[in-house]
Scaffold this motif. Structure first.
Motif, PDB file in Angstrom:
ATOM      1  N   SER A  60      -7.229 -16.421  -6.365  1.00 40.34           N
ATOM      2  CA  SER A  60      -7.366 -15.333  -5.396  1.00 40.34           C
ATOM      3  C   SER A  60      -7.800 -14.188  -6.294  1.00 40.34           C
ATOM      4  CB  SER A  60      -6.244 -15.274  -4.572  1.00 40.34           C
ATOM      5  OG  SER A  60      -4.933 -14.941  -5.442  1.00 40.34           O
ATOM      6  N   VAL A  61      -7.356 -14.153  -7.337  1.00 40.38           N
ATOM      7  CA  VAL A  61      -7.461 -13.024  -8.271  1.00 40.38           C
ATOM      8  C   VAL A  61      -8.624 -13.145  -9.372  1.00 40.38           C
ATOM      9  CG1 VAL A  61      -5.118 -12.402  -7.756  1.00 40.38           C
ATOM     10  CG2 VAL A  61      -5.704 -13.500 -10.005  1.00 40.38           C
ATOM     11  N   LYS A  62      -9.131 -14.224  -9.796  1.00 40.68           N
ATOM     12  CA  LYS A  62     -10.153 -14.643 -10.812  1.00 40.68           C
ATOM     13  C   LYS A  62     -11.248 -13.369 -10.582  1.00 40.68           C
ATOM     14  CE  LYS A  62      -9.402 -19.131 -12.068  1.00 40.68           C
ATOM     15  NZ  LYS A  62      -9.946 -20.814 -11.768  1.00 40.68           N
ATOM     16  N   GLY A  63     -11.550 -12.819 -11.707  1.00 43.41           N
ATOM     17  CA  GLY A  63     -12.766 -11.898 -11.543  1.00 43.41           C
ATOM     18  C   GLY A  63     -12.385 -10.408 -11.215  1.00 43.41           C
ATOM     19  N   ARG A  64     -11.109 -10.411 -10.675  1.00 47.62           N
ATOM     20  CA  ARG A  64     -10.662  -8.895 -10.400  1.00 47.62           C
ATOM     21  C   ARG A  64      -9.397  -8.651 -11.145  1.00 47.62           C
ATOM     22  NH1 ARG A  64      -8.370  -8.263  -5.383  1.00 47.62           N
ATOM     23  NH2 ARG A  64      -7.700 -10.346  -5.380  1.00 47.62           N
ATOM     24  N   PHE A  65      -8.759  -9.380 -11.601  1.00 48.40           N
ATOM     25  CA  PHE A  65      -7.235  -9.030 -12.332  1.00 48.40           C
ATOM     26  C   PHE A  65      -7.423  -9.516 -13.774  1.00 48.40           C
ATOM     27  CE2 PHE A  65      -4.062  -9.105  -8.666  1.00 48.40           C
ATOM     28  CZ  PHE A  65      -5.021  -8.276  -7.963  1.00 48.40           C
ATOM     29  N   THR A  66      -6.963  -8.895 -14.546  1.00 47.70           N
ATOM     30  CA  THR A  66      -6.692  -9.139 -16.136  1.00 47.70           C
ATOM     31  C   THR A  66      -5.461  -9.053 -16.654  1.00 47.70           C
ATOM     32  OG1 THR A  66      -9.063  -8.320 -16.376  1.00 47.70           O
ATOM     33  CG2 THR A  66      -7.820  -8.720 -18.410  1.00 47.70           C
ATOM     34  N   ILE A  67      -4.953  -9.946 -17.309  1.00 49.18           N
ATOM     35  CA  ILE A  67      -3.506 -10.067 -17.909  1.00 49.18           C
ATOM     36  C   ILE A  67      -3.792  -9.992 -19.381  1.00 49.18           C
ATOM     37  CG2 ILE A  67      -3.267 -12.651 -17.986  1.00 49.18           C
ATOM     38  CD1 ILE A  67      -0.402 -12.387 -17.343  1.00 49.18           C
ATOM     39  N   ASN A  81      -8.332  -4.657 -10.265  1.00 48.30           N
ATOM     40  CA  ASN A  81      -9.661  -3.958  -9.840  1.00 48.30           C
ATOM     41  C   ASN A  81     -10.119  -4.572  -8.715  1.00 48.30           C
ATOM     42  OD1 ASN A  81      -9.698  -2.319 -12.369  1.00 48.30           O
ATOM     43  ND2 ASN A  81     -10.484  -4.093 -13.308  1.00 48.30           N
ATOM     44  N   ASN A  82     -10.626  -3.918  -7.915  1.00 48.10           N
ATOM     45  CA  ASN A  82     -11.355  -4.145  -6.654  1.00 48.10           C
ATOM     46  C   ASN A  82     -10.251  -4.756  -5.707  1.00 48.10           C
ATOM     47  OD1 ASN A  82     -13.224  -4.939  -4.465  1.00 48.10           O
ATOM     48  ND2 ASN A  82     -13.800  -6.848  -5.433  1.00 48.10           N
ATOM     49  N   LEU A  83      -9.244  -3.976  -5.672  1.00 48.78           N
ATOM     50  CA  LEU A  83      -7.813  -4.365  -4.815  1.00 48.78           C
ATOM     51  C   LEU A  83      -8.496  -4.683  -3.392  1.00 48.78           C
ATOM     52  CD1 LEU A  83      -5.333  -2.140  -6.471  1.00 48.78           C
ATOM     53  CD2 LEU A  83      -5.138  -4.387  -6.241  1.00 48.78           C
ATOM     54  N   LYS A  84      -7.554  -5.566  -2.702  1.00 45.62           N
ATOM     55  CA  LYS A  84      -7.625  -5.816  -1.226  1.00 45.62           C
ATOM     56  C   LYS A  84      -6.262  -5.884  -0.552  1.00 45.62           C
ATOM     57  CE  LYS A  84     -11.268  -9.505  -2.718  1.00 45.62           C
ATOM     58  NZ  LYS A  84     -11.664 -10.851  -2.652  1.00 45.62           N
ATOM     59  N   PRO A  85      -6.452  -5.604   0.636  1.00 44.67           N
ATOM     60  CA  PRO A  85      -5.122  -5.519   1.430  1.00 44.67           C
ATOM     61  C   PRO A  85      -4.071  -6.587   1.004  1.00 44.67           C
ATOM     62  CG  PRO A  85      -6.797  -4.691   2.800  1.00 44.67           C
ATOM     63  CD  PRO A  85      -7.646  -5.250   1.584  1.00 44.67           C
ATOM     64  N   ASP A  86      -4.793  -7.694   1.112  1.00 51.50           N
ATOM     65  CA  ASP A  86      -4.020  -9.251   0.851  1.00 51.50           C
ATOM     66  C   ASP A  86      -3.437  -9.189  -0.656  1.00 51.50           C
ATOM     67  OD1 ASP A  86      -6.214 -11.540   2.257  1.00 51.50           O
ATOM     68  OD2 ASP A  86      -4.579 -10.194   3.163  1.00 51.50           O
ATOM     69  N   ASP A  87      -3.651  -8.244  -1.476  1.00 50.83           N
ATOM     70  CA  ASP A  87      -3.013  -8.129  -2.707  1.00 50.83           C
ATOM     71  C   ASP A  87      -1.558  -7.360  -2.531  1.00 50.83           C
ATOM     72  OD1 ASP A  87      -5.918  -7.407  -4.264  1.00 50.83           O
ATOM     73  OD2 ASP A  87      -4.781  -9.328  -4.175  1.00 50.83           O
ATOM     74  N   THR A  88      -1.261  -6.725  -1.322  1.00 49.65           N
ATOM     75  CA  THR A  88      -0.119  -6.078  -1.249  1.00 49.65           C
ATOM     76  C   THR A  88       0.997  -6.926  -1.320  1.00 49.65           C
ATOM     77  OG1 THR A  88      -1.161  -4.477   0.295  1.00 49.65           O
ATOM     78  CG2 THR A  88       1.254  -4.888   0.598  1.00 49.65           C
ATOM     79  N   ALA A  89       2.275  -6.471  -2.082  1.00 50.34           N
ATOM     80  CA  ALA A  89       3.154  -7.272  -2.595  1.00 50.34           C
ATOM     81  C   ALA A  89       3.957  -6.758  -3.669  1.00 50.34           C
ATOM     82  CB  ALA A  89       2.835  -8.866  -2.974  1.00 50.34           C
ATOM     83  N   MET A  90       5.148  -7.281  -3.870  1.00 46.54           N
ATOM     84  CA  MET A  90       6.050  -6.880  -4.764  1.00 46.54           C
ATOM     85  C   MET A  90       5.661  -7.924  -6.230  1.00 46.54           C
ATOM     86  SD  MET A  90       8.521  -4.834  -5.633  1.00 46.54           S
ATOM     87  CE  MET A  90       9.620  -4.639  -4.352  1.00 46.54           C
TER      88      MET A  90
END
Length: 121
Positions: A60-67, A81-90
């Motif tokens: 779900s985060v490949k290509g958008r998040f980098t650790i 990057n390119n955050l989506k509403p589904d990324d909302t969380a703790m």
């Protein structure tokens, strides 16, 4: 808690945030990861990085998040990057010192208290 997250904030869809995790102690030999948990949902793995820098990501985060970790392997980061509403969380950082599935939270011994990320449409 041995780990302290920071950087959580509100963002709009398509925006970016950078989370940090500072350990209270040396974690150079640990595998570290980011998890997230939305209200009413189970904690899910987002990304991990091992002692030699190998990274793994949830689909779900490949290509958008980098650790990443700094060169001293002290601070853990999550560039989102390119955050989506589904990324909302703790969002939580975690550390483990043994083999085991990277995406199973039961394999991690140390956790932070979490930092909230809220993405609006």
């Amino acid at each position: 808690f041995q780990l302290q997250e920071s950087g959580g904030d509100s963002a709009q869809t398509g925006g970016s945030l950078r989370l940090s995790c500072a350990p209270n102690g040396y974690y150079g030999v640990f595998c570290m990861a980011w998890f997230r948990q939305a209200p009413g949902m189970e904690r899910e793995a987002v990304a991990s990085i091992d002692t030699v820098g190998t990274t793994t990501y949830a689909d779900s985060v490949k290509g958008r998040f980098t650790i990443s970790r700094d060169s001293a392997k002290v601070t853990l980061y999550l560039e989102m990057n390119n955050l989506k509403p589904d990324d909302t969380a703790m969002y939580f950082c975690a550390a483990k010192d043994h083999y085991g599935d990277w995406d199973d939270p039961r394999n991690y011994e140390d956790w932070g208290q979490g930092t909230q990320v809220t993405v609006s449409s």
